[in-house]
Design a protein around this motif. Sequence first.
Motif, PDB file in Angstrom:
ATOM      1  N   GLY A   1       0.819  -1.205   0.000  1.00 48.50           N
ATOM      2  CA  GLY A   1       0.000   0.000   0.000  1.00 48.50           C
ATOM      3  C   GLY A   1       0.856   1.258   0.000  1.00 48.50           C
ATOM      4  N   ALA A   2       1.914   1.265   0.815  1.00 50.96           N
ATOM      5  CA  ALA A   2       2.818   2.416   0.851  1.00 50.96           C
ATOM      6  C   ALA A   2       3.500   2.618  -0.501  1.00 50.96           C
ATOM      7  CB  ALA A   2       3.868   2.222   1.942  1.00 50.96           C
ATOM      8  N   LEU A   3       3.877   1.524  -1.146  1.00 48.19           N
ATOM      9  CA  LEU A   3       4.531   1.607  -2.449  1.00 48.19           C
ATOM     10  C   LEU A   3       3.570   2.102  -3.518  1.00 48.19           C
ATOM     11  CD1 LEU A   3       7.426   0.890  -3.390  1.00 48.19           C
ATOM     12  CD2 LEU A   3       6.515  -1.272  -4.231  1.00 48.19           C
ATOM     13  N   HIS A   4       2.364   1.543  -3.536  1.00 45.75           N
ATOM     14  CA  HIS A   4       1.392   1.919  -4.568  1.00 45.75           C
ATOM     15  C   HIS A   4       0.925   3.359  -4.420  1.00 45.75           C
ATOM     16  CE1 HIS A   4       0.285  -2.603  -5.244  1.00 45.75           C
ATOM     17  NE2 HIS A   4       1.480  -2.273  -5.715  1.00 45.75           N
ATOM     18  N   ARG A   5       0.900   3.871  -3.198  1.00 44.62           N
ATOM     19  CA  ARG A   5       0.519   5.280  -3.024  1.00 44.62           C
ATOM     20  C   ARG A   5       1.555   6.217  -3.631  1.00 44.62           C
ATOM     21  NH1 ARG A   5      -1.424   3.159   1.832  1.00 44.62           N
ATOM     22  NH2 ARG A   5       0.480   3.631   2.994  1.00 44.62           N
ATOM     23  N   LEU A   6       2.762   5.718  -3.825  1.00 48.39           N
ATOM     24  CA  LEU A   6       3.801   6.486  -4.514  1.00 48.39           C
ATOM     25  C   LEU A   6       3.777   6.255  -6.015  1.00 48.39           C
ATOM     26  CD1 LEU A   6       6.793   5.867  -2.062  1.00 48.39           C
ATOM     27  CD2 LEU A   6       5.490   7.985  -2.342  1.00 48.39           C
ATOM     28  N   ALA A   7       2.756   5.514  -6.486  1.00 49.06           N
ATOM     29  CA  ALA A   7       2.627   5.162  -7.908  1.00 49.06           C
ATOM     30  C   ALA A   7       3.812   4.326  -8.382  1.00 49.06           C
ATOM     31  CB  ALA A   7       2.478   6.413  -8.768  1.00 49.06           C
ATOM     32  N   VAL A   8       4.274   3.421  -7.512  1.00 49.98           N
ATOM     33  CA  VAL A   8       5.379   2.519  -7.840  1.00 49.98           C
ATOM     34  C   VAL A   8       4.855   1.081  -7.820  1.00 49.98           C
ATOM     35  CG1 VAL A   8       7.659   1.675  -7.143  1.00 49.98           C
ATOM     36  CG2 VAL A   8       7.078   4.093  -6.862  1.00 49.98           C
ATOM     37  N   ILE A   9       5.160   0.329  -8.867  1.00 52.60           N
ATOM     38  CA  ILE A   9       4.797  -1.084  -8.956  1.00 52.60           C
ATOM     39  C   ILE A   9       6.064  -1.897  -8.733  1.00 52.60           C
ATOM     40  CG2 ILE A   9       3.678  -2.865 -10.343  1.00 52.60           C
ATOM     41  CD1 ILE A   9       1.941  -0.421  -9.711  1.00 52.60           C
ATOM     42  N   HIS A  10       6.031  -2.834  -7.783  1.00 48.34           N
ATOM     43  CA  HIS A  10       7.232  -3.594  -7.440  1.00 48.34           C
ATOM     44  C   HIS A  10       7.637  -4.561  -8.547  1.00 48.34           C
ATOM     45  CE1 HIS A  10       9.853  -6.507  -5.398  1.00 48.34           C
ATOM     46  NE2 HIS A  10      10.121  -5.526  -4.547  1.00 48.34           N
ATOM     47  N   ARG A  11       6.712  -5.350  -9.043  1.00 48.79           N
ATOM     48  CA  ARG A  11       6.866  -6.283 -10.169  1.00 48.79           C
ATOM     49  C   ARG A  11       7.640  -7.555  -9.852  1.00 48.79           C
ATOM     50  NH1 ARG A  11       8.009  -3.468 -15.877  1.00 48.79           N
ATOM     51  NH2 ARG A  11       9.982  -2.872 -14.946  1.00 48.79           N
ATOM     52  N   ASP A  12       8.070  -7.752  -8.612  1.00 56.14           N
ATOM     53  CA  ASP A  12       8.763  -9.009  -8.299  1.00 56.14           C
ATOM     54  C   ASP A  12       8.553  -9.398  -6.832  1.00 56.14           C
ATOM     55  OD1 ASP A  12      10.200 -11.257  -8.962  1.00 56.14           O
ATOM     56  OD2 ASP A  12      12.158 -10.341  -8.686  1.00 56.14           O
ATOM     57  N   VAL A  13       7.292  -9.388  -6.409  1.00 58.06           N
ATOM     58  CA  VAL A  13       6.964  -9.814  -5.045  1.00 58.06           C
ATOM     59  C   VAL A  13       7.053 -11.334  -4.979  1.00 58.06           C
ATOM     60  CG1 VAL A  13       5.202  -9.848  -3.247  1.00 58.06           C
ATOM     61  CG2 VAL A  13       5.455  -7.832  -4.707  1.00 58.06           C
ATOM     62  N   LYS A  14       7.835 -11.851  -4.036  1.00 56.65           N
ATOM     63  CA  LYS A  14       8.007 -13.296  -3.850  1.00 56.65           C
ATOM     64  C   LYS A  14       8.710 -13.521  -2.515  1.00 56.65           C
ATOM     65  CE  LYS A  14      12.280 -13.254  -6.611  1.00 56.65           C
ATOM     66  NZ  LYS A  14      12.961 -13.802  -7.813  1.00 56.65           N
ATOM     67  N   PRO A  15       8.707 -14.750  -1.988  1.00 55.70           N
ATOM     68  CA  PRO A  15       9.349 -14.995  -0.686  1.00 55.70           C
ATOM     69  C   PRO A  15      10.810 -14.585  -0.630  1.00 55.70           C
ATOM     70  CG  PRO A  15       7.941 -16.836  -1.261  1.00 55.70           C
ATOM     71  CD  PRO A  15       7.976 -15.945  -2.466  1.00 55.70           C
ATOM     72  N   ALA A  16      11.541 -14.702  -1.748  1.00 61.39           N
ATOM     73  CA  ALA A  16      12.959 -14.334  -1.755  1.00 61.39           C
ATOM     74  C   ALA A  16      13.170 -12.833  -1.589  1.00 61.39           C
ATOM     75  CB  ALA A  16      13.615 -14.817  -3.048  1.00 61.39           C
ATOM     76  N   ASN A  17      12.131 -12.040  -1.833  1.00 59.89           N
ATOM     77  CA  ASN A  17      12.247 -10.586  -1.686  1.00 59.89           C
ATOM     78  C   ASN A  17      11.518 -10.070  -0.450  1.00 59.89           C
ATOM     79  OD1 ASN A  17      13.899 -10.053  -3.867  1.00 59.89           O
ATOM     80  ND2 ASN A  17      12.200  -9.867  -5.313  1.00 59.89           N
ATOM     81  N   LEU A  18      11.165 -10.976   0.447  1.00 62.07           N
ATOM     82  CA  LEU A  18      10.562 -10.579   1.714  1.00 62.07           C
ATOM     83  C   LEU A  18      11.500 -10.991   2.837  1.00 62.07           C
ATOM     84  CD1 LEU A  18       6.850 -11.550   1.042  1.00 62.07           C
ATOM     85  CD2 LEU A  18       7.746  -9.246   1.358  1.00 62.07           C
ATOM     86  N   HIS A  19      11.957 -10.022   3.608  1.00 65.78           N
ATOM     87  CA  HIS A  19      12.969 -10.244   4.644  1.00 65.78           C
ATOM     88  C   HIS A  19      12.353 -10.033   6.017  1.00 65.78           C
ATOM     89  CE1 HIS A  19      16.401  -9.164   7.263  1.00 65.78           C
ATOM     90  NE2 HIS A  19      17.108  -9.960   6.476  1.00 65.78           N
TER      91      HIS A  19
END
Length: 560
Positions: A373-391
């Motif tokens: 939500g914080a990212l999308h409010r900045l009009a930014v799309i992550h495009r690679d959400v996955k367990p390896a990118n969650l710390h």
Amino acid sequence: MSLSVRLGHASLTGPRARNEDFVGAVTPEGAELDNKGLLAALADGVGGHADGREAAEFTVRSLLCDYYATPDTWAVPKALDKVIGAANRWLVSQSAKRGEAAGMATTLTAVVLRGRRWISSHVGDTRLYLLRDGALKRLTVDHVWEHPELSTVLSRAVGLDRHLAVDYAEGELAVGDRFLICCDGVWGTLNEARLLAILEKYDDPQEAAFALADSAVDSGSQDNCSALVLQVDVLPRDTLRDALSRIRALPLPPVMKPGQQIDGLTVEDVLHESRITMLYRVRAVDGTLAVLKTLRPDADAQDTAALAHEEWLARRVTDAAFPQVLEWPQRSHLYYLMSWHEGETLAQRLARGHRFTAVEVADLGQRLMKALGALHRLAVIHRDVKPANLHLGHDGRLRLLDLGVAASDGHDELFNEINNPGTPSYMAPELFGDGRASEATDLYAAGVTLYELLTRKYPYGEVEPFQRPRFGDPVPATRYRPDTPEWLESILLKACARDPAQRFETAEECLLALERGAHRPLQVPRRRPLAQRDPQLALKLLAAVSLLANVVMIALLLRR
């Protein structure tokens, strides 16, 4: 070298009892000029209304103040539209609350000069002109209806209607360009030939603005007379921000090993290396640990531009759910530093055999949705959400990593990705066709991630690179984890829906469903109707049933 603009303005009451025009501009410097640009605006309150001046002044002041408070990651038209829309809603609400304010509205014409481009926003019958190479070009269209008894009637204005449509336009700047914003009291009295003659006569924008307003009054204008003139004297070196240009000009460091030093930083470990990127854990002299991200020495100009863009983006994502960019004045090579956090990724937890419970998955889902939500409010799309990118840090905080392939509104077209955007098993079905990455595709990837944490499987099976998968119905999580609560399974199925229209619209909507949990469970269809899954088979079955019914009826008739 940065953008340099001179401007001048004038606003005369003329024969009217009060001046209902309002003119304003903001001329920032440094990083704010690079990121947001110079903004100038003119508003003309609806003539004769008691609150016309108030509407004009409120709209311009709101625009000049709130535009610079919008995220740098937003495209200029989006930022302008958000601010103008908010002003419109406020004016409409005032008209509804107070009878004496009914109908308070204003025209608005504004222009942003940023980098080597101009962007305009316009509603009403104020006008924007561009003088270039001796030719005066009108850049706006009047929003008016012809009226037999009145000269014109506005068809659009800020505050006139709850649903406001604003015109946007943009183009390239050139040295010597002169922009004119003026109200109908000026352009309605002076024709374009006289406007051109006055603009060319006076080199100083302030003198030109005064001359335009004075000439309109002297020529018999029956309205307020306001003009705003902008003169472009110097343009930046190129279309990219100066800061990005400086970063891209730095040399790439060599591939480093533990124990080597660079700019006062000691490499402790190689965290990750790909075909192009390198990540190191480094330690500063004061003992501070950080992550250094850079490229391999054979990276090309497009790769360096992408890394510069990634740093620019990461600096603007300041939410605690993301690693923070660290300042390092000694930097003499192309890289950037991020905060280091002890812990491990969720993929590493899965690899060492951790079995996530439904409660853990629901909790991680809530934290992931807050980050998205914080990212999308900045009009930014992550495009690679996955367990390896969650710390998951030792401090208990979940952080979303790696903006290397993120797309930012209005900026992603300037850069190519460092790596392929997305991991196949987490990519939404539409991305395998002509679909573009969006908030919906990020939410799909988040749904697949949560599903995998719970079941160690994928809802549609694993997708290999270069494969064009076929998507049927997602496998319910209870097939692999019978202990999955029904309400959680419903959320996962909705997040992973094949059709984007069936998914959550926003991260906040998914967060609300997770927070409500079993108290207000989400209801979703578990299996698509046959007519949706296979329309041709459904028609064939219908035809077969119809044929069978006809045969039965014929048999009954023959028996008679």
